[in-house]
Design a protein around this motif. Sequence first.
Motif, short mmCIF file in Angstrom:
data_model
loop_
_atom_site.label_atom_id
_atom_site.label_comp_id
_atom_site.label_asym_id
_atom_site.label_seq_id
_atom_site.Cartn_x
_atom_site.Cartn_y
_atom_site.Cartn_z
N PRO A 1 19.38 0.85 50.22
CA PRO A 1 20.26 1.09 49.08
C PRO A 1 21.31 2.16 49.43
CG PRO A 1 17.94 1.24 48.44
CD PRO A 1 17.98 1.14 49.93
N GLN A 2 22.48 2.03 48.87
CA GLN A 2 23.56 2.99 49.14
C GLN A 2 23.15 4.41 48.80
OE1 GLN A 2 26.45 2.20 50.78
NE2 GLN A 2 26.67 4.41 50.90
N GLU A 3 22.33 4.59 47.75
CA GLU A 3 21.89 5.93 47.39
C GLU A 3 21.06 6.56 48.51
OE1 GLU A 3 20.33 3.24 45.08
OE2 GLU A 3 22.47 3.07 44.68
N THR A 4 20.27 5.75 49.20
CA THR A 4 19.45 6.26 50.31
C THR A 4 20.34 6.68 51.47
OG1 THR A 4 17.63 4.82 49.64
CG2 THR A 4 17.58 5.68 51.90
N ASP B 1 23.49 7.56 51.28
CA ASP B 1 24.22 8.75 50.85
C ASP B 1 23.35 10.01 50.93
OD1 ASP B 1 26.42 7.14 50.37
OD2 ASP B 1 26.11 7.07 48.19
N PHE B 2 22.07 9.88 50.54
CA PHE B 2 21.14 11.00 50.61
C PHE B 2 20.95 11.44 52.06
CE2 PHE B 2 16.76 12.48 51.28
CZ PHE B 2 16.79 13.63 50.52
N ARG C 1 22.96 11.03 54.60
CA ARG C 1 24.20 11.69 55.06
C ARG C 1 24.30 13.12 54.53
NH1 ARG C 1 27.57 6.48 54.08
NH2 ARG C 1 27.50 5.57 56.16
N ARG C 2 23.89 13.29 53.28
CA ARG C 2 23.94 14.63 52.68
C ARG C 2 23.02 15.59 53.42
NH1 ARG C 2 21.54 16.27 47.00
NH2 ARG C 2 22.20 18.43 46.98
N THR D 1 13.66 19.76 51.52
CA THR D 1 13.54 18.30 51.63
C THR D 1 12.46 17.93 52.64
OG1 THR D 1 15.89 18.14 51.08
CG2 THR D 1 14.87 16.20 51.99
#
Length: 164
Positions: free
Chosen positions: A20-23, A25-26, A28-29, A45
Amino acid sequence: MQAHAEQTDITPKPDVNSLPQETIDFARRIFDAARGGDSTLVLATVDAGLPANLTNDKGNTLLMLAAYAGHTELAKGLLERGGDPNRTNDLGQSIVAGAVFKGHDEIVHALIAKGADPRQGTPNAIQAAHMFRRTELMELLGARDEDLISAPTPPPAAGSAPES
């Protein structure tokens, strides 16, 4: 009786594009936070379950990014949480050689204390120390004469006259 073939667990590596894109993005963050030295976010984390040896698309671990950027406390925190000081990235570069190259001596000391192999990677940490005239690190790295046989010749020191 039926014979059962021995099963092996050969789980295919997940395709990053299926995440998923959220994963993405996370991830990368968190990699950006390691590069930027955000110890609070990265270590929290990892403490919450993120693998300390998580790698990005180039094979760089969180520890490699923090060490290369000179974030001493974050690098030490990742080492304390199981960060592998001997991982190399996809280019065969080692964490300790990168820290030598960048002149992050305290991180070099921490990596060696946690078992980093100064002969791993291309160039390795000893070769990098020799190439960049980091003679103060040679003893810490355990350099021997035979390590320097294949080491690149360091450039002339600043202010030296070129040989004719």
